[in-house]
Enzyme design. Structure first.
Site, PDB file in Angstrom:
ATOM      1  N   GLU A 116       0.821  -1.213   0.000  1.00  0.00           N
ATOM      2  CA  GLU A 116       0.000   0.000   0.000  1.00  0.00           C
ATOM      3  C   GLU A 116       0.853   1.261   0.000  1.00  0.00           C
ATOM      4  OE1 GLU A 116      -2.830   0.503   3.238  1.00  0.00           O
ATOM      5  OE2 GLU A 116      -3.654   2.273   2.267  1.00  0.00           O
ATOM      6  N   ASP A 148      -0.719  -4.976   3.140  1.00  0.00           N
ATOM      7  CA  ASP A 148      -1.244  -3.777   3.793  1.00  0.00           C
ATOM      8  C   ASP A 148      -0.580  -3.737   5.173  1.00  0.00           C
ATOM      9  OD1 ASP A 148      -2.571  -1.725   5.001  1.00  0.00           O
ATOM     10  OD2 ASP A 148      -4.522  -2.247   4.167  1.00  0.00           O
ATOM     11  N   ILE A 161      -0.725  -1.646   7.699  1.00  0.00           N
ATOM     12  CA  ILE A 161      -1.724  -1.439   8.756  1.00  0.00           C
ATOM     13  C   ILE A 161      -3.062  -1.245   8.064  1.00  0.00           C
ATOM     14  CG2 ILE A 161      -2.514   0.002  10.668  1.00  0.00           C
ATOM     15  CD1 ILE A 161       0.314   0.737  11.314  1.00  0.00           C
ATOM     16  N   ASP A 162      -3.946  -2.203   8.198  1.00  0.00           N
ATOM     17  CA  ASP A 162      -5.301  -2.011   7.679  1.00  0.00           C
ATOM     18  C   ASP A 162      -6.139  -1.536   8.850  1.00  0.00           C
ATOM     19  OD1 ASP A 162      -7.176  -2.157   5.466  1.00  0.00           O
ATOM     20  OD2 ASP A 162      -8.205  -3.618   6.723  1.00  0.00           O
ATOM     21  N   THR A 190      -5.958   2.080   9.448  1.00  0.00           N
ATOM     22  CA  THR A 190      -5.040   3.120   9.939  1.00  0.00           C
ATOM     23  C   THR A 190      -5.786   4.177  10.765  1.00  0.00           C
ATOM     24  OG1 THR A 190      -3.547   2.749   8.090  1.00  0.00           O
ATOM     25  CG2 THR A 190      -3.330   4.852   9.219  1.00  0.00           C
ATOM     26  N   ASP A 229      -6.198  -4.609   0.631  1.00  0.00           N
ATOM     27  CA  ASP A 229      -7.215  -4.747   1.685  1.00  0.00           C
ATOM     28  C   ASP A 229      -7.912  -6.115   1.626  1.00  0.00           C
ATOM     29  OD1 ASP A 229      -7.060  -2.041   2.741  1.00  0.00           O
ATOM     30  OD2 ASP A 229      -8.013  -1.389   0.892  1.00  0.00           O
TER      31      ASP A 229
HETATM   32  C1  IPD Z   1      -9.046   1.099   5.120  1.00  0.00           C
HETATM   33  C2  IPD Z   1      -9.884  -0.060   5.580  1.00  0.00           C
HETATM   34  C3  IPD Z   1     -11.348   0.294   5.649  1.00  0.00           C
HETATM   35  C4  IPD Z   1     -11.831   0.982   4.449  1.00  0.00           C
HETATM   36  C5  IPD Z   1     -10.975   2.140   4.039  1.00  0.00           C
HETATM   37  C6  IPD Z   1      -9.546   1.703   3.873  1.00  0.00           C
HETATM   38  P1  IPD Z   1      -6.423   1.439   5.418  1.00  0.00           P
HETATM   39  O1  IPD Z   1      -7.713   0.665   4.869  1.00  0.00           O
HETATM   40  O2  IPD Z   1      -9.713  -1.195   4.761  1.00  0.00           O
HETATM   41  O3  IPD Z   1     -12.138  -0.865   5.783  1.00  0.00           O
HETATM   42  O4  IPD Z   1     -13.147   1.401   4.689  1.00  0.00           O
HETATM   43  O5  IPD Z   1     -11.444   2.624   2.812  1.00  0.00           O
HETATM   44  O6  IPD Z   1      -8.795   2.845   3.537  1.00  0.00           O
HETATM   45  O7  IPD Z   1      -6.340   2.725   4.662  1.00  0.00           O
HETATM   46  O8  IPD Z   1      -6.615   1.651   6.866  1.00  0.00           O
HETATM   47  O9  IPD Z   1      -5.323   0.518   5.071  1.00  0.00           O
HETATM   48 CA    CA Z   2      -3.266   0.493   5.219  1.00  0.00          CA
END
Ligand code: IPD
Ligand code: CA
Length: 278
Positions: free
Chosen positions: A71, A91, A93-94, A96, A220
């Protein structure tokens, strides 16, 4: 093409993910340096970058022929291209936004895809010590215990994860709100927790029956996809039909029947595909 030893890939990645987990567990308690990306609510911190660096440098020294989609590397101008070559999709940190707020629904997600098929999936919520793992054909596990989906088929009995997402595009926001309005009277309950990857893993462990989202990216979904399918769940496109990792939308359910019922109800949204070069 490089051939892979799936078990070796899994062991190397698992060790690195645990190491990265120590970093996340420590950093979530502290003040973060926050930058924005595609919108005011699409965030990145120094920890996202540090975790991605740790994972890519460890994996690339163990597997020099392998490709990467990460990412934060893509955010920095790298490519998001999936070929037949072994490709680690990361990813760091999913969730964030959750991480920034010290809300412990956040994870590290690492998937290995080969010939455009998922082979290894590792998802680690280091804060709550939940390690989801899957190898193709070998089932899905949470902290080494086998997990499986709920088996629910009825919408009226289903607990559903929707998401708000990090795009403020009015058409996208309208799609989210319309779908929630449609679903409220038809389902048991709706939740929005902020991590697409963990949402998928919660379907896998039978904690929720459905999750869906528009506007997410390959990183994701890459690892969560394998965890759900190896747990007996179904992953399809939001309007029905086969799942496409680069199409930026996903619908997971405990059963095919439930997935199809959901797909028929959803207002659709199509973001630009991953990997389109401008
Ligand atoms: C997020 C998460 C979340 C989604 C956001 C993403 P991130 O990923 O997957 O479910 O609703 O659109 O941005 O940015 O924290 O890696
Ligand atoms: Ca992320």
């Amino acid at each position: 093409m490089a051939s892979i030893n799936k078990q070796e890939c899994f062991s190397v990645a698992l060790k690195l993910v645990k190491e990265a987990g120590n970093l996340v567990r420590d950093a979530i308690k502290k003040k973060k340096r926050i930058e924005t990306k595609s919108s005011a609510v699409d965030l990145v911190t120094e920890s996202d970058k540090a975790v991605e660096k740790l994972l890519i440098s460890g994996l690339s020294s163990a597997f020099p022929d392998h490709k990467f989609i990460g990412e934060e590397s893509v955010a920095a101008g790298g490519k998001c291209v999936l070929t037949d070559e072994p490709t680690w999709i990361i990813d760091p940190i999913d969730g964030t936004m959750n991480f920034v707020h010290s809300f412990p629904y956040t994870c590290i997600s690492v998937g290995l895809w080969v010939k455009k098929e998922a082979e290894v999936g590792i998802v680690y919520n280091a804060v709550l010590e939940q390690m989801f793992t899957a190898l193709k054909g070998q089932g899905a596990f949470l902290n080494n215990e086998k997990i499986s989906v709920s088996g629910e088929t009825e919408l009226s009995q289903a607990l559903i994860f929707s998401e708000i997402g990090s795009s403020l595009d009015p058409e996208k926001v309208d799609t989210v709100l319309t779908n929630i309005t449609t679903l409220i009277p038809k389902v048991h309950g709706i939740r929005a927790m902020g991590s697409c990857t963990l949402n998928m893993c919660y379907v896998a462990m039978g904690g929720v029956d459905v999750c869906f989202e528009f506007g997410i990216h390959a990183w994701d979904m890459a690892a969560g996809y394998l965890v759900v399918t190896e747990a007996g769940g179904v992953v399809i496109d939001t309007e029905g039909g086969p799942f496409d990792l680069m199409r930026r939308r996903v619908l997971c359910a405990s059963t095919q029947e439930l997935a199809e019922k959901m797909a028929k109800l959803l207002k659709q949204y199509q973001p630009e595909r991953d990997g389109v070069t401008k």
